[in-house]
Design a protein around this motif. Structure first.
Motif, PDB file in Angstrom:
ATOM      1  N   ALA A 137      48.895  34.411  40.483  1.00 45.46           N
ATOM      2  CA  ALA A 137      49.143  35.850  40.386  1.00 45.46           C
ATOM      3  C   ALA A 137      48.080  36.477  39.480  1.00 45.46           C
ATOM      4  O   ALA A 137      47.625  37.602  39.735  1.00 45.46           O
ATOM      5  N   ALA A 138      47.651  35.747  38.439  1.00 47.29           N
ATOM      6  CA  ALA A 138      46.629  36.286  37.525  1.00 47.29           C
ATOM      7  C   ALA A 138      45.307  36.482  38.282  1.00 47.29           C
ATOM      8  O   ALA A 138      44.618  37.491  38.100  1.00 47.29           O
ATOM      9  N   ASP A 139      44.946  35.539  39.162  1.00 47.42           N
ATOM     10  CA  ASP A 139      43.714  35.681  39.949  1.00 47.42           C
ATOM     11  C   ASP A 139      43.738  36.971  40.772  1.00 47.42           C
ATOM     12  O   ASP A 139      42.694  37.555  41.065  1.00 47.42           O
ATOM     13  N   LEU A 140      44.964  37.353  41.212  1.00 49.15           N
ATOM     14  CA  LEU A 140      45.070  38.490  42.129  1.00 49.15           C
ATOM     15  C   LEU A 140      45.373  39.807  41.421  1.00 49.15           C
ATOM     16  O   LEU A 140      45.542  40.830  42.094  1.00 49.15           O
ATOM     17  N   ALA A 141      45.425  39.769  40.079  1.00 48.92           N
ATOM     18  CA  ALA A 141      45.721  41.005  39.348  1.00 48.92           C
ATOM     19  C   ALA A 141      44.618  42.021  39.619  1.00 48.92           C
ATOM     20  O   ALA A 141      43.433  41.754  39.363  1.00 48.92           O
ATOM     21  N   GLY A 142      44.982  43.164  40.163  1.00 47.41           N
ATOM     22  CA  GLY A 142      44.024  44.248  40.406  1.00 47.41           C
ATOM     23  C   GLY A 142      43.023  43.965  41.509  1.00 47.41           C
ATOM     24  O   GLY A 142      42.030  44.684  41.651  1.00 47.41           O
ATOM     25  N   THR A 143      43.224  42.913  42.308  1.00 47.89           N
ATOM     26  CA  THR A 143      42.272  42.659  43.395  1.00 47.89           C
ATOM     27  C   THR A 143      43.019  42.164  44.635  1.00 47.89           C
ATOM     28  O   THR A 143      44.249  42.161  44.656  1.00 47.89           O
ATOM     29  N   THR A 144      42.263  41.790  45.668  1.00 42.44           N
ATOM     30  CA  THR A 144      42.885  41.327  46.913  1.00 42.44           C
ATOM     31  C   THR A 144      42.256  39.991  47.309  1.00 42.44           C
ATOM     32  O   THR A 144      41.214  39.603  46.762  1.00 42.44           O
ATOM     33  N   LEU A 145      42.886  39.335  48.271  1.00 42.16           N
ATOM     34  CA  LEU A 145      42.331  38.055  48.733  1.00 42.16           C
ATOM     35  C   LEU A 145      40.969  38.262  49.390  1.00 42.16           C
ATOM     36  O   LEU A 145      40.055  37.461  49.215  1.00 42.16           O
ATOM     37  N   GLY A 146      40.859  39.358  50.145  1.00 48.43           N
ATOM     38  CA  GLY A 146      39.581  39.654  50.801  1.00 48.43           C
ATOM     39  C   GLY A 146      38.472  39.807  49.766  1.00 48.43           C
ATOM     40  O   GLY A 146      37.375  39.257  49.929  1.00 48.43           O
ATOM     41  N   ALA A 147      38.772  40.532  48.679  1.00 48.20           N
ATOM     42  CA  ALA A 147      37.760  40.740  47.631  1.00 48.20           C
ATOM     43  C   ALA A 147      37.445  39.417  46.932  1.00 48.20           C
ATOM     44  O   ALA A 147      36.280  39.120  46.642  1.00 48.20           O
ATOM     45  N   LEU A 148      38.464  38.607  46.687  1.00 47.85           N
ATOM     46  CA  LEU A 148      38.231  37.290  46.059  1.00 47.85           C
ATOM     47  C   LEU A 148      37.322  36.434  46.937  1.00 47.85           C
ATOM     48  O   LEU A 148      36.407  35.769  46.459  1.00 47.85           O
ATOM     49  N   ALA A 149      37.610  36.449  48.245  1.00 49.70           N
ATOM     50  CA  ALA A 149      36.810  35.633  49.172  1.00 49.70           C
ATOM     51  C   ALA A 149      35.365  36.113  49.191  1.00 49.70           C
ATOM     52  O   ALA A 149      34.428  35.311  49.196  1.00 49.70           O
ATOM     53  N   ARG A 150      35.187  37.457  49.184  1.00 49.75           N
ATOM     54  CA  ARG A 150      33.818  37.999  49.203  1.00 49.75           C
ATOM     55  C   ARG A 150      33.073  37.600  47.928  1.00 49.75           C
ATOM     56  O   ARG A 150      31.920  37.180  47.974  1.00 49.75           O
ATOM     57  N   ALA A 151      33.773  37.681  46.794  1.00 46.73           N
ATOM     58  CA  ALA A 151      33.136  37.315  45.513  1.00 46.73           C
ATOM     59  C   ALA A 151      32.750  35.832  45.527  1.00 46.73           C
ATOM     60  O   ALA A 151      31.662  35.460  45.068  1.00 46.73           O
ATOM     61  N   ALA A 152      33.615  34.992  46.093  1.00 47.46           N
ATOM     62  CA  ALA A 152      33.320  33.552  46.131  1.00 47.46           C
ATOM     63  C   ALA A 152      32.101  33.289  47.015  1.00 47.46           C
ATOM     64  O   ALA A 152      31.240  32.474  46.678  1.00 47.46           O
ATOM     65  N   ARG A 153      32.005  34.034  48.139  1.00 47.52           N
ATOM     66  CA  ARG A 153      30.853  33.839  49.043  1.00 47.52           C
ATOM     67  C   ARG A 153      29.556  34.262  48.346  1.00 47.52           C
ATOM     68  O   ARG A 153      28.546  33.581  48.424  1.00 47.52           O
ATOM     69  N   THR A 154      29.606  35.401  47.626  1.00 50.52           N
ATOM     70  CA  THR A 154      28.413  35.876  46.927  1.00 50.52           C
ATOM     71  C   THR A 154      27.982  34.858  45.883  1.00 50.52           C
ATOM     72  O   THR A 154      26.791  34.536  45.756  1.00 50.52           O
TER      73      THR A 154
END
Ligand SMILES: Cc1cc2nc3c(=O)[nH]c(=O)nc-3n(C[C@H](O)[C@H](O)[C@H](O)COP(=O)(O)OP(=O)(O)OC[C@H]3O[C@@H](n4cnc5c(N)ncnc54)[C@H](O)[C@@H]3O)c2cc1C
Length: 408
Positions: A386-403
């Motif tokens: 839940a902390a990973d997703l605070a203020g963000t979305t899975l799509g944004a997390l995935a994009r950040a990981a790809r970058t």
């Protein structure tokens, strides 16, 4: 070699037969199908098939000829003999097997109220049901849908689009009570109400009444006029053949992690009729979805041709209800903590479900990109808190990981 017999020519049965051939199986493959139609998709039936001609067959008939799949339509299997390894069909044919796959699906739970047998009252499961309901919808003015599940809500929006007045009557306190979290449901409900569907939850239907055909629905909250009633109050697995033959059955044919009957390893069960252990669930589950039927059929075919992988595929599901696209990835249980997250456009919404602080399931409304990101992460078992997703979305997390990957 007597080969593989598949009982049931639905989505799962088709997947078994086609994957057997794609995996190089060269023994006889016979599909014994009760319905007169070659294997077809059911999802369009509640979304559009009854509003006009829509092709629902999975493949052209030449597919079966070209692959030497013996598809026998309109011949229901009536008994299994596990000792002699044969099945008996209604026409009296006895067919031997090396391996038997039960892919018999589910049937609609009957509506247990007086008047349920009146003309004008329908349930939807088969192509023939869809054609009947489609004809009825062309003249219906007052449509009552009994049951606020996936099929009921999809049909409600189709009837509404056709110009009818539509009321959904649901016994539980919320729509989709078994499938969707209490957190997401109010938004879903609001969208249907805004579109013009009247929704009565926590309301029991007492009787259907009319002279010669249905004219009204008597509920706890009053009487509703109705010239068409469609009910969808859940499905029960077609596991009676297995039970009569002595296979272990408990709301579905009980199978092991490779989808073999726990009683007889020469029998497998797949799709809506099977109850299987799943690493993402507390106990054996029975799932009713295209993903489950296709993936389980393929797994059994690959097992017959030599692969020994257990069934662990991520469950996912979709439902199109008018302008609402509902998608679910993963398996939520009632005790999971659910967080609602608004999307980057007003029509988008996600509900993240956490167990022991880790993401286990995601429900989305009108947000396919977030659903796909959820599927990818859950499939890879990427731990997301839940902390990973605070203020963000899975799509944004995935994009950040790809970058980050590209920069490395
Ligand atoms: C109207 C509708 C809409 C749906 N929409 C969606 C959706 O949007 N998304 C989604 O993921 N899922 C949806 N589903 C669910 C999905 O279609 C099912 O989970 C899937 O079809 C299951 O495949 P199956 O092969 O196990 O069963 P089925 O497709 O039901 O096929 C089983 C077949 O076996 C036959 N059979 C049964 N007994 C015998 C016997 N003794 N001998 C021979 N044949 C037999 C039956 O006649 C049937 O044709 C929908 C279902 C319906 C009814």
């Amino acid at each position: 070699m007597t080969g593989v017999i598949v009982v049931g020519g639905g989505q799962a049965g088709f997947s078994v037969a086609s994957t057997l051939r794609a995996s190089g199986y060269d023994g006889p493959v016979t599909v014994l199908a009760a319905e007169p139609h070659p294997p077809y998709q059911r999802p369009p039936l509640s979304k559009k098939a009854h509003t006009g001609p829509v092709r629902v067959e999975l493949v052209p008939e030449s597919f079966y000829r070209d692959r030497d799949i013996d598809l026998r339509l309109g011949d229901e299997v009536t008994a299994l003999d596990l000792t002699a390894r044969t099945v008996l069909t209604r026409t009296g044919t006895r067919v031997p097997y090396d391996h038997l796959v039960l892919a018999t699906g589910a049937r609609n739970r009957p509506l247990p109220v007086p008047g349920a047998e009146l003309p004008g009252v329908h349930a939807l499961r088969s192509l023939d049901d869809a054609l009947t309901i489609g004809r009825a919808l062309t003249t219906a003015r007052d449509v009552v849908v009994v049951g606020g599940g996936f099929i009921g809500l999809e049909l409600a929006r189709v009837a509404l689009a056709g110009g009818a007045r539509v009321t959904v009557v649901e016994l539980a306190g919320q729509l989709l009570s078994r499938a969707v979290s209490a957190e997401l449901e109010p938004s879903l409900r609001q969208r249907h109400e805004r579109a013009g569907v009247r929704i009565l939850t926590a309301t029991a239907v007492r009787a259907l009444e009319g002279e010669g055909r249905v004219e009204r629905v008597v509920t706890e909250q009053g009487v509703l006029p109705a010239d068409l009633v469609v009910y969808g109050i859940g499905a029960v697995p077609r596991d009676e053949l297995a039970r009569q033959a002595g296979l272990a059955v408990h709301d579905g044919v009980l199978v092991d992690e490779q989808l073999r009957s726990v009683t007889d390893p020469r029998v497998s069960a797949v799709g809506d009729c099977a109850r299987h252990p799943h690493p993402r669930a507390d106990g054996p589950v029975r799932l009713e979805s295209v993903q489950n039927a296709v993936d389980q059929g393929a797994l059994v075919a690959r097992r017959i041709t030599g692969s020994a992988a257990p069934y662990e595929n991520l469950p996912w599901f979709w439902s199109d209800q008018g302008d609402v696209k509902l998608q679910i990835a993963g398996l939520r249980s009632p005790s999971d903590a659910v967080h609602l997250v608004p999307g980057d456009a007003p029509e988008r919404l996600a509900a993240y479900a956490f167990r022991d602080a880790l993401l286990v399931a995601v429900e989305t409304l009108n947000w396919p990109a977030e659903h796909l990101a959820a599927r990818r992460m859950l499939e890879r078992r990427t731990p997301v808190s839940a902390a990973d997703l605070a203020g963000t979305t899975l799509g944004a997390l995935a994009r950040a990981a790809r970058t980050a990957e590209v920069r490395r």
